[in-house]
Design a protein around this motif. Structure first.
Motif, mmCIF file in Angstrom:
data_model
loop_
_atom_site.group_PDB
_atom_site.id
_atom_site.type_symbol
_atom_site.label_atom_id
_atom_site.label_comp_id
_atom_site.label_asym_id
_atom_site.label_seq_id
_atom_site.Cartn_x
_atom_site.Cartn_y
_atom_site.Cartn_z
ATOM 1 N N MET A 16 71.743 88.859 54.616
ATOM 2 C CA MET A 16 71.434 90.339 54.390
ATOM 3 C C MET A 16 70.812 89.239 56.083
ATOM 4 S SD MET A 16 71.571 91.967 52.345
ATOM 5 C CE MET A 16 72.194 92.201 51.098
ATOM 6 N N LEU A 17 69.352 88.854 55.991
ATOM 7 C CA LEU A 17 69.586 88.664 57.663
ATOM 8 C C LEU A 17 70.792 88.327 58.980
ATOM 9 C CD1 LEU A 17 66.732 85.843 57.603
ATOM 10 C CD2 LEU A 17 66.700 87.968 58.534
ATOM 11 N N THR A 18 72.109 87.521 58.400
ATOM 12 C CA THR A 18 73.055 87.663 59.250
ATOM 13 C C THR A 18 73.602 88.531 59.402
ATOM 14 O OG1 THR A 18 73.139 85.615 58.092
ATOM 15 C CG2 THR A 18 75.095 86.578 58.867
ATOM 16 N N SER A 19 73.597 89.646 58.353
ATOM 17 C CA SER A 19 74.358 91.391 58.555
ATOM 18 C C SER A 19 73.516 91.931 59.431
ATOM 19 C CB SER A 19 74.460 92.030 57.166
ATOM 20 O OG SER A 19 74.938 91.109 56.461
ATOM 21 N N SER A 20 72.303 91.792 59.055
ATOM 22 C CA SER A 20 71.314 92.646 60.112
ATOM 23 C C SER A 20 71.315 92.133 61.592
ATOM 24 C CB SER A 20 69.609 92.403 59.824
ATOM 25 O OG SER A 20 69.829 93.032 58.023
ATOM 26 N N ILE A 21 71.036 90.738 61.742
ATOM 27 C CA ILE A 21 71.441 90.665 63.688
ATOM 28 C C ILE A 21 72.584 90.527 63.809
ATOM 29 C CG2 ILE A 21 71.204 88.365 64.421
ATOM 30 C CD1 ILE A 21 69.106 86.915 62.440
ATOM 31 N N PHE A 22 73.919 90.367 63.042
ATOM 32 C CA PHE A 22 74.755 90.740 63.783
ATOM 33 C C PHE A 22 75.416 91.654 64.055
ATOM 34 C CE2 PHE A 22 77.944 86.519 63.073
ATOM 35 C CZ PHE A 22 76.756 86.203 63.319
#
Lengths: 79, 229
Positions: A16-22
């Motif tokens: 979830m963090l990866t998706s949001s940050i990217f």
């Protein structure tokens, strides 16, 4: 918390963090996201070693797709 | 399949469908990547096994350990009378040649005790650690036995205990654990040990495991109370 469930929870948070940050950074290449998911999966696997019902076929699939992505990128650079 | 794996499978299916729909109809790549992430999470959850060890497996381990002790008892020639004595928060099993009429006032500190009239090997009962919990369920033998065997450990369908003078007869319906014969001859089966421990706690007196018998889906356990004058 059970180690297997903890591994899945940490992996979920990382995805979830990866998706949001990217997304915030404006990344639109799906392979970049996928490579990060693969990396995170293996980090969690290495750290917590969660048990699996069958052979960890998900790891094989993720690694295979990751290898294809890397191969394709190398091919693009070489041509 | 447990609920956790079910949710994982649902997430995997939903992720796969949404990935295809978003890719073909919306074309928003970060969203496609998010659905792929959900698909991977779903599969990861789906291949995660249920962790809990079944109670039967756990009790089978206890039974194996008790069985080893029984073999040791046989090897050293210890006879086969098991007397269960409650010391408030713990229950001890005295294995000796004859029933322990006058157990020591304090819990024994060594495994081998000399009581004057007989020698005994002393072991903590398998139920010793939870005897307080059992007593909290009520002072009735049937209720406590049913609570432990049917509700807590789930190793029988029903337990009925009848008391006649000093003898307590318990009938266990559909016992789910097998018991090695050598275990029955020394300490008693897991059922016998548990019921004797409960009886010792409930009646606050030494209890001898007199007889055990299993036939046609029922196990009979006969206990005898030893009243201290």
């Amino acid at each position: 918390m059970n180690k297997n469930y903890l591994a899945n929870t940490i992996f979920t948070v990382m995805v979830m963090l990866t998706s949001s940050i990217f997304w915030i950074l404006g990344e639109t290449r799906v392979d970049a996201y996928f490579s990060m998911y693969t990396l995170e999966y293996f980090v969690v696997k290495a750290l917590l070693n969660p048990r699996r019902l069958y052979k960890d076929f998900l790891a094989f699939v993720l690694l295979a797709i990751f290898a294809v992505i890397v191969g394709y990128r190398v091919y693009e650079v070489l041509i | 399949m447990n609920a956790y794996r079910g949710i994982g499978l649902s997430l995997a299916f939903a992720g796969a469908i949404l990935t295809a729909l978003t890719y073909f109809f919306l074309g928003i790549m970060p969203l496609v990547a998010l659905w792929i992430g959900i698909l991977v999470i779903g599969v990861s959850m789906f291949i995660t096994p249920e962790e809990q060890i079944k109670k039967e497996d756990l009790l089978a381990v206890v039974e194996d350990m008790l069985s080893n002790l029984s073999m040791l008892f046989e090897a050293v020639g210890v006879s086969s009378v098991a007397t269960y004595v409650s010391y408030g928060d713990s229950v001890y099993a005295f294995v000796s040649e004859k029933p322990i009429e006058k157990p020591p006032k304090e819990p024994p500190r060594s495994m081998l005790v000399n009581l004057g009239y007989t020698k005994a090997l002393v072991l903590r009962s398998p139920l010793s650690s939870i005897s307080d919990k059992v007593l909290a369920e009520g002072s009735d033998m049937s209720t406590a036995a049913s609570y432990v065997l049917v509700e807590l450990l789930e190793i029988a369908d029903d337990v009925m205990c009848n008391e006649e003078a000093e003898v307590i007869s318990c009938s266990i319906t559909n016992p789910k654990l097998s018991t090695p014969a050598r275990l029955e001859k020394t300490l008693g089966s897991v059922y016998g040990s548990i019921l004797a421990s409960i009886a010792a706690s409930v009646y606050s007196c030494p209890v001898v495991l007199v007889h055990e018998e299993e036939s046609r889906g029922k196990r009979m356990v006969v206990l005898r109370k030893i009243r201290n004058e």
